[in-house]
Design a protein around this motif. Sequence first.
Motif, PDB file in Angstrom:
ATOM      1  N   LEU A  97      35.809  13.889  10.471  1.00 43.10           N
ATOM      2  CA  LEU A  97      36.264  14.964   9.580  1.00 43.10           C
ATOM      3  C   LEU A  97      37.223  15.902  10.311  1.00 43.10           C
ATOM      4  O   LEU A  97      38.251  16.317   9.766  1.00 43.10           O
ATOM      5  CB  LEU A  97      35.063  15.750   9.045  1.00 43.10           C
ATOM      6  N   LEU A  98      36.885  16.249  11.553  1.00 39.34           N
ATOM      7  CA  LEU A  98      37.777  17.088  12.357  1.00 39.34           C
ATOM      8  C   LEU A  98      39.124  16.405  12.593  1.00 39.34           C
ATOM      9  O   LEU A  98      40.183  17.017  12.453  1.00 39.34           O
ATOM     10  CB  LEU A  98      37.128  17.422  13.701  1.00 39.34           C
ATOM     11  N   LEU A  99      39.076  15.135  12.933  1.00 37.67           N
ATOM     12  CA  LEU A  99      40.314  14.414  13.218  1.00 37.67           C
ATOM     13  C   LEU A  99      41.173  14.237  11.969  1.00 37.67           C
ATOM     14  O   LEU A  99      42.408  14.242  12.045  1.00 37.67           O
ATOM     15  CB  LEU A  99      39.985  13.048  13.831  1.00 37.67           C
ATOM     16  N   PHE A 100      40.516  14.088  10.823  1.00 39.03           N
ATOM     17  CA  PHE A 100      41.251  13.865   9.578  1.00 39.03           C
ATOM     18  C   PHE A 100      41.864  15.153   9.030  1.00 39.03           C
ATOM     19  O   PHE A 100      42.959  15.141   8.463  1.00 39.03           O
ATOM     20  CB  PHE A 100      40.314  13.248   8.529  1.00 39.03           C
ATOM     21  N   THR A 101      41.170  16.273   9.240  1.00 42.05           N
ATOM     22  CA  THR A 101      41.624  17.521   8.615  1.00 42.05           C
ATOM     23  C   THR A 101      42.384  18.438   9.558  1.00 42.05           C
ATOM     24  O   THR A 101      43.078  19.347   9.093  1.00 42.05           O
ATOM     25  CB  THR A 101      40.412  18.295   8.055  1.00 42.05           C
ATOM     26  N   GLN A 102      42.260  18.250  10.881  1.00 42.68           N
ATOM     27  CA  GLN A 102      42.873  19.174  11.841  1.00 42.68           C
ATOM     28  C   GLN A 102      43.782  18.423  12.803  1.00 42.68           C
ATOM     29  O   GLN A 102      43.531  17.254  13.130  1.00 42.68           O
ATOM     30  CB  GLN A 102      41.789  19.915  12.638  1.00 42.68           C
ATOM     31  N   ASP A 103      44.811  19.111  13.285  1.00 40.36           N
ATOM     32  CA  ASP A 103      45.734  18.540  14.271  1.00 40.36           C
ATOM     33  C   ASP A 103      45.673  19.259  15.619  1.00 40.36           C
ATOM     34  O   ASP A 103      46.449  18.956  16.522  1.00 40.36           O
ATOM     35  CB  ASP A 103      47.180  18.599  13.753  1.00 40.36           C
ATOM     36  N   ASP A 104      44.762  20.196  15.760  1.00 37.75           N
ATOM     37  CA  ASP A 104      44.661  20.975  16.988  1.00 37.75           C
ATOM     38  C   ASP A 104      44.156  20.090  18.136  1.00 37.75           C
ATOM     39  O   ASP A 104      43.205  19.323  17.982  1.00 37.75           O
ATOM     40  CB  ASP A 104      43.710  22.149  16.760  1.00 37.75           C
ATOM     41  N   VAL A 105      44.783  20.203  19.298  1.00 37.32           N
ATOM     42  CA  VAL A 105      44.404  19.393  20.453  1.00 37.32           C
ATOM     43  C   VAL A 105      42.994  19.724  20.920  1.00 37.32           C
ATOM     44  O   VAL A 105      42.215  18.833  21.292  1.00 37.32           O
ATOM     45  CB  VAL A 105      45.415  19.596  21.608  1.00 37.32           C
ATOM     46  N   ASP A 106      42.654  21.015  20.919  1.00 39.28           N
ATOM     47  CA  ASP A 106      41.307  21.414  21.348  1.00 39.28           C
ATOM     48  C   ASP A 106      40.237  20.813  20.441  1.00 39.28           C
ATOM     49  O   ASP A 106      39.176  20.392  20.913  1.00 39.28           O
ATOM     50  CB  ASP A 106      41.193  22.939  21.368  1.00 39.28           C
ATOM     51  N   LEU A 107      40.512  20.787  19.137  1.00 39.48           N
ATOM     52  CA  LEU A 107      39.557  20.189  18.214  1.00 39.48           C
ATOM     53  C   LEU A 107      39.470  18.672  18.395  1.00 39.48           C
ATOM     54  O   LEU A 107      38.425  18.069  18.143  1.00 39.48           O
ATOM     55  CB  LEU A 107      39.935  20.527  16.772  1.00 39.48           C
TER      56      LEU A 107
END
Length: 201
Positions: A97-107
């Motif tokens: 879910l994080l990878l699909f919805t966010q592009d932040d490197v830290d995330l």
Amino acid sequence: AVYCIIRLKVPFRAPLRNKVFSMDRFWLRNCSPLVFLLFPVAMSVGVEMALNMNPLFYVYLFVGMLASIVAHFGVFYRADIRAEVVTGLGALVAAFLLLFTQDDVDLTHVAAGLSGYGLGNVSARLQSFFTVVSKHTDRGSAQGTYKLTMECALCVGFFLPCVAGGIDSSVCYLVALILVGLCLPFYLLYVHGWFLRNIKR
């Protein structure tokens, strides 16, 4: 003693016709439900690994796996046997879910830690399942089936994005998210009951 040895009848003998090709040392058919659960989980992590070539990603993946070892002996040691698999699948769902919805490197690094933790939990518990549902003489084959499934799934997952070429990474993460999400009801509604019915010890 010689007379007793002569009178002894041993039922084990070599087959009269040798097979040209056999998978009986690498594939245990009665573990198929576990294979169908482990394969998509490991393949999803393989897809994630192929899309993230940053060395720091693999460091966090390793840290997540170490955390799963600590949790295995400290938290899940006396817990319900479903808890470890459900927690691992939940961590993988959160990661994708994080990878699909966010592009932040830290995330992305957080997602790597969650993926390592989730895969560590699921694979560790399923490895014990492979052993417990096999007969005493089949435990080597059961471990071979587990290793073959795990490694083939990681390789297939790593290979697919490379073959797909210019496909968007968000599409790959969405497919992985759906696969892992479907594994959760598959485990709770079918695999766990099948496991309880097929325990050999």
